[in-house]
Design a protein around this motif. Structure first.
Motif, PDB file in Angstrom:
ATOM      1  N   GLY A  32      -0.831   4.016  -1.096  1.00  0.00           N
ATOM      2  CA  GLY A  32      -1.798   5.699  -1.007  1.00  0.00           C
ATOM      3  C   GLY A  32      -1.374   6.473   0.703  1.00  0.00           C
ATOM      4  O   GLY A  32      -0.694   6.731   1.029  1.00  0.00           O
ATOM      5  N   GLU A  88      -4.105   4.203  -4.290  1.00  0.00           N
ATOM      6  CA  GLU A  88      -4.931   3.520  -3.667  1.00  0.00           C
ATOM      7  C   GLU A  88      -5.305   2.036  -4.376  1.00  0.00           C
ATOM      8  O   GLU A  88      -4.320   1.827  -5.624  1.00  0.00           O
ATOM      9  CB  GLU A  88      -6.228   3.993  -3.426  1.00  0.00           C
ATOM     10  CG  GLU A  88      -5.871   5.274  -3.416  1.00  0.00           C
ATOM     11  CD  GLU A  88      -5.994   5.137  -1.898  1.00  0.00           C
ATOM     12  OE1 GLU A  88      -6.608   4.269  -0.687  1.00  0.00           O
ATOM     13  OE2 GLU A  88      -5.286   6.446  -0.997  1.00  0.00           O
ATOM     14  N   TYR A  91       0.711  -1.406   0.251  1.00  0.00           N
ATOM     15  CA  TYR A  91      -0.080   0.043  -0.154  1.00  0.00           C
ATOM     16  C   TYR A  91       0.844   1.930   0.493  1.00  0.00           C
ATOM     17  O   TYR A  91       1.692   1.610   0.747  1.00  0.00           O
ATOM     18  CB  TYR A  91      -0.804   0.382   0.946  1.00  0.00           C
ATOM     19  CG  TYR A  91      -1.470   1.120   1.503  1.00  0.00           C
ATOM     20  CD1 TYR A  91      -2.398   1.226   0.079  1.00  0.00           C
ATOM     21  CD2 TYR A  91      -1.416   2.392   2.245  1.00  0.00           C
ATOM     22  CE1 TYR A  91      -3.321   2.800   0.338  1.00  0.00           C
ATOM     23  CE2 TYR A  91      -2.794   3.262   2.307  1.00  0.00           C
ATOM     24  CZ  TYR A  91      -3.821   3.823   1.230  1.00  0.00           C
ATOM     25  OH  TYR A  91      -4.253   4.477   0.933  1.00  0.00           O
TER      26      TYR A  91
END
Length: 123
Positions: A54, A106, A52
């Protein structure tokens, strides 16, 4: 990262760190995983995820997100903290087949059972 490719992860001789069909398999020529989980509770197949990157889930930045195709469970793995056991963070009804990321980092997942694209938003 940095691998020239062509690594042998052992399938179909091993599954994770375990011999798949022969209880006496030779694991020496294989690259073994840094983490694994059992088939307990309906788990059957890891759907590899993504790290991840984001901004919507700040606590997850830099953490690997993955799922199990059969059980619908979503897991995280924080390698930087030395975690070798995936942590379940969500339960879904989805049969997750793939993960992808947007330009802003994202995560999205594909659901074979529903034929949908899912935005991954974890606690």
């Amino acid at each position: 990262a940095g691998s020239p490719g062509g690594a042998n992860f052992g399938w179909n001789v091993t599954e994770g760190r375990h011999c798949y069909q022969d209880s006496s398999c030779d694991q020496r020529p294989f690259i073994l995983p840094i983490a694994e989980y059992s088939h307990d509770g309906g788990n059957c197949s890891v759907t590899g995820g993504t790290v991840y990157r984001g901004s919507a889930m700040r606590d997850l930045v830099g953490i690997y997100v993955m799922a199990d195709y059969c059980s619908g469970r979503v897991f995280t793995l924080n390698v930087d903290e030395g975690t070798t056991t995936p942590k379940q963070v969500a339960q879904t009804d989805a049969a997750i087949t793939s993960f992808g990321t947007t330009e802003d980092g994202e995560i999205y997942a594909t659901d074979q059972s529903g034929g949908t694209l899912l935005h991954v938003a974890l606690p």
